[in-house]
Design an enzyme around this catalytic site. Structure first.
Site, PDB file in Angstrom:
ATOM      1  N   ASN A  82      75.953 -88.108  14.201  1.00 42.12           N
ATOM      2  CA  ASN A  82      77.159 -88.312  13.439  1.00 42.12           C
ATOM      3  C   ASN A  82      77.240 -88.547  11.958  1.00 42.12           C
ATOM      4  O   ASN A  82      78.199 -88.744  11.172  1.00 42.12           O
ATOM      5  CB  ASN A  82      78.292 -89.339  14.136  1.00 42.12           C
ATOM      6  CG  ASN A  82      79.670 -89.262  14.099  1.00 42.12           C
ATOM      7  OD1 ASN A  82      80.103 -88.032  14.150  1.00 42.12           O
ATOM      8  ND2 ASN A  82      80.263 -90.465  13.671  1.00 42.12           N
ATOM      9  N   THR A  89      77.912 -90.317  21.650  1.00 46.22           N
ATOM     10  CA  THR A  89      77.838 -88.831  21.062  1.00 46.22           C
ATOM     11  C   THR A  89      77.468 -89.156  19.467  1.00 46.22           C
ATOM     12  O   THR A  89      77.345 -87.962  18.833  1.00 46.22           O
ATOM     13  CB  THR A  89      79.197 -88.462  21.126  1.00 46.22           C
ATOM     14  OG1 THR A  89      80.291 -89.586  20.634  1.00 46.22           O
ATOM     15  CG2 THR A  89      79.589 -88.224  22.764  1.00 46.22           C
ATOM     16  N   CYS A  90      77.669 -90.143  18.800  1.00 47.71           N
ATOM     17  CA  CYS A  90      77.345 -90.489  17.615  1.00 47.71           C
ATOM     18  C   CYS A  90      75.650 -90.058  17.357  1.00 47.71           C
ATOM     19  O   CYS A  90      75.326 -89.856  16.053  1.00 47.71           O
ATOM     20  CB  CYS A  90      77.721 -91.711  16.781  1.00 47.71           C
ATOM     21  SG  CYS A  90      79.402 -91.854  16.896  1.00 47.71           S
ATOM     22  N   PHE A  91      75.029 -90.558  18.395  1.00 46.85           N
ATOM     23  CA  PHE A  91      73.571 -90.369  18.180  1.00 46.85           C
ATOM     24  C   PHE A  91      72.993 -89.396  19.395  1.00 46.85           C
ATOM     25  O   PHE A  91      71.849 -89.335  19.270  1.00 46.85           O
ATOM     26  CB  PHE A  91      73.063 -91.916  18.456  1.00 46.85           C
ATOM     27  CG  PHE A  91      73.646 -93.138  17.869  1.00 46.85           C
ATOM     28  CD1 PHE A  91      73.626 -93.216  16.476  1.00 46.85           C
ATOM     29  CD2 PHE A  91      74.543 -93.768  18.584  1.00 46.85           C
ATOM     30  CE1 PHE A  91      74.143 -94.182  15.905  1.00 46.85           C
ATOM     31  CE2 PHE A  91      75.245 -95.064  17.940  1.00 46.85           C
ATOM     32  CZ  PHE A  91      75.066 -95.140  16.526  1.00 46.85           C
TER      33      PHE A  91
END
Length: 536
Positions: free
Chosen positions: A478, A502-504
């Site tokens: 992200n 989901t950011c990682f």
């Protein structure tokens, strides 16, 4: 006061008459066929299981689908003040007649989810007239099916809405060297009825009869060009360059006709979906939610701008008495081609200080601006074009992950490349790919999951079904940096089900004691993630 109840096996929303008293009987009619028990249970799984309590039900007064939030006791939550954990908003598009009969106009806004509603029937004409093609019970039945059956039902319904060849068809002539401008001129000259006719394409100066191949090429080439960041209409996502987002400054890049391009793209995307064609371009998640009329929450802001989200989240966690010392007001800063611009989030926002009392309203204004207001003119045109072709009630059977797969197609996923570019942390850091649970995981992905389930797993962990053209080795996080797919081992006592970050690009995978249990819980987590199913 509205309240929810089950009647005839259906969850419905009923408004209590103002003169009603305790113990009084209230009569109402359900003028629809009762769906099967299987359909009802499926509807509960996909809608009633949203972790924040939001559920989609039918409104008895006008038989429209409406979002309501249920509290822990199963009653309708009537709290109207913004709450970062519970509040949700849905785009509402009010259609209006335009000066040109071929083009509707509309007013787009982001309203509390409970105020948004969508019709539960589809008629044979784009303007809502004609015979009924699909009713509420048809939608309920289709919504309870798996993705493949839903897709088949959707395609069959679109075929029934297609104008017969003998009643009229369209020929689209374009020059390859002027593909985009010719295509815009052709498509924008059509009325709404023309968009449901059969199209045939011809690349001028080339020999070729369109038996489907030219149409497929046209949709791919046109959408590739319009999503190209160099054209200034769209930008690569802040966190994931696979996901495109609307350029808030698109007017600067195309000052005369930038909105025309968004209306054009909406029509192209709608026609592609209507004709079972694919488009070349994945969008950020909240864009698909807006197309579906799904709730967007404070948590969705993290995928749009993680840094901004974290800043707002810290404000919510600090001592309330310290908020006023931040010296904030109801404005935000925009960077337009290197020039800082102050935007007021509410009328006269520069003169309204953020205090403990109005902090919820400030957070609400920030969310609305980032999720819609900063790109409202572009999003309005995109949705107007899209719904020029697609009847909105048909989309209620899909979640936003399914819509992405339907529009962009199932990706070709190289499992060997996926495995070779995966990192292991937590309980899997030492043994890595040789850990028995990791081996089970990849066996399930390779042997038990079909193309759809692999794409859904990818969506679950990375927030998109798109695979970078150079493979998993360049998968981005992200923050825009390379963040490879990561499997993080956790104790099953900590989490019973796999969880995604989901950011990682990370999945927290419990160290299950059996392959069967892993398969069951991984599939459940992946298939219910779109609705935010709370499986803890």
């Amino acid at each position: 006061q509205p309240f929810a109840l089950l009647a005839g096996g259906q969850r419905v929303l009923v408004t209590c008459p103002p003169n009603a008293g305790p113990g009084q009987k209230i009569r109402f009619q359900l003028p629809v066929a009762t769906p099967s028990t299987k359909s009802i249970e499926s509807l509960k799984l996909n809608y009633d299981s949203i972790k924040d309590g939001w559920t989609r039900t039918i409104r008895v007064t006008d038989m429209k689908f409406q979002w309501v939030r249920m509290d822990e006791q199963g009653d309708v939550d009537l709290d109207s003040r913004f709450n970062v954990d519970r509040s949700a908003y849905v785009r509402r598009l009010l259609f209006l007649e335009g000066n040109d009969s071929r083009m509707r106009t509309g007013v787009l806004s982001l309203v509390p989810a409970s105020e948004a509603a969508v019709d539960s029937k589809v008629t044979s004409k784009p303007d809502g007239t004609g015979r009924e093609i699909v009713g509420y019970s048809d939608i309920v039945t289709a919504q309870g099916q798996d993705f493949h059956d839903k897709t088949r039902w959707f395609n069959d319904t679109c075929s029934r809405l297609t104008v017969d060849w003998n009643e009229g068809h369209m020929r689209i002539n374009v020059r390859r060297q002027a593909l985009l401008s010719d295509s815009v001129a052709a498509v924008m000259s059509l009325g709404r009825d023309d968009l449901r006719k059969i199209w045939r394409f011809e690349f001028m100066g080339e020999v070729g009869v369109d038996a489907g191949g030219l149409a497929r090429e046209w949709f791919q080439l046109v959408t590739e060009q319009i999503f190209d960041p160099d054209n200034g209409l769209w930008l690569s996502g802040d966190g994931n360059q696979m996901n495109m987002r609307i350029n808030p400054a698109s007017e600067v890049s195309c000052p005369e006709d930038h909105l025309v391009y968004f209306r054009f793209l909406g029509r192209v995307m709608g026609k592609a979906l209507f004709d079972q064609r694919l488009v070349s371009g994945h969008m950020t998640r909240h864009m698909y939610k807006h197309m579906l009329g799904w709730p967007v929450t404070f948590a969705d802001l993290e995928l749009v701008d993680e840094e901004y989200y974290q800043q707002l989240k810290k404000i919510t966690e600090m001592d309330p008495s310290q908020v006023e010392f931040l010296c904030l007001d109801f404005t935000t800063q925009e960077d337009v081609l290197g020039v800082k611009k102050t935007v007021e989030l509410i009328p006269d926002g520069a003169n309204v200080e953020v205090t403990t009392d109005n902090l919820p309203e400030y957070l609400e204004a920030c969310l609305k601006y980032r999720m819609l207001d900063r790109t409202k003119p572009q999003m309005t045109e995109l949705l107007l074009g899209f719904f020029d072709v697609i009847p909105e009630p048909l989309l209620t059977v899909f979640d936003f992950q399914e819509l992405e797969l339907l529009m962009c197609g199932l990706p070709t996923i190289d499992v060997d490349d996926w495995m070779a570019n995966t990192n292991y942390t937590g309980d899997y850091e030492q043994k890595r790919a040789s850990h028995k649970v990791v081996r089970w995981f990849w066996d399930i992905v390779r042997d038990d999951f079909d193309h759809e389930m692999r794409a859904r797993l990818l969506q679950f962990v990375t927030a998109t079904s798109g695979v970078p053209s150079r493979g998993f080795s360049v998968l981005q996080g992200n923050d825009g940096n390379i963040k490879k797919f990561t499997i993080h081992g956790v104790d099953p006592k900590t989490y019973q089900y796999p969880r995604a970050h989901t950011c990682f690009n990370r999945i927290d995978l419990p160290t299950y004691g059996s392959k069967k249990l892993l398969a069951e819980r991984l599939k459940l987590a992946v298939t219910t993630s779109a609705t935010g199913f709370d499986i803890e």
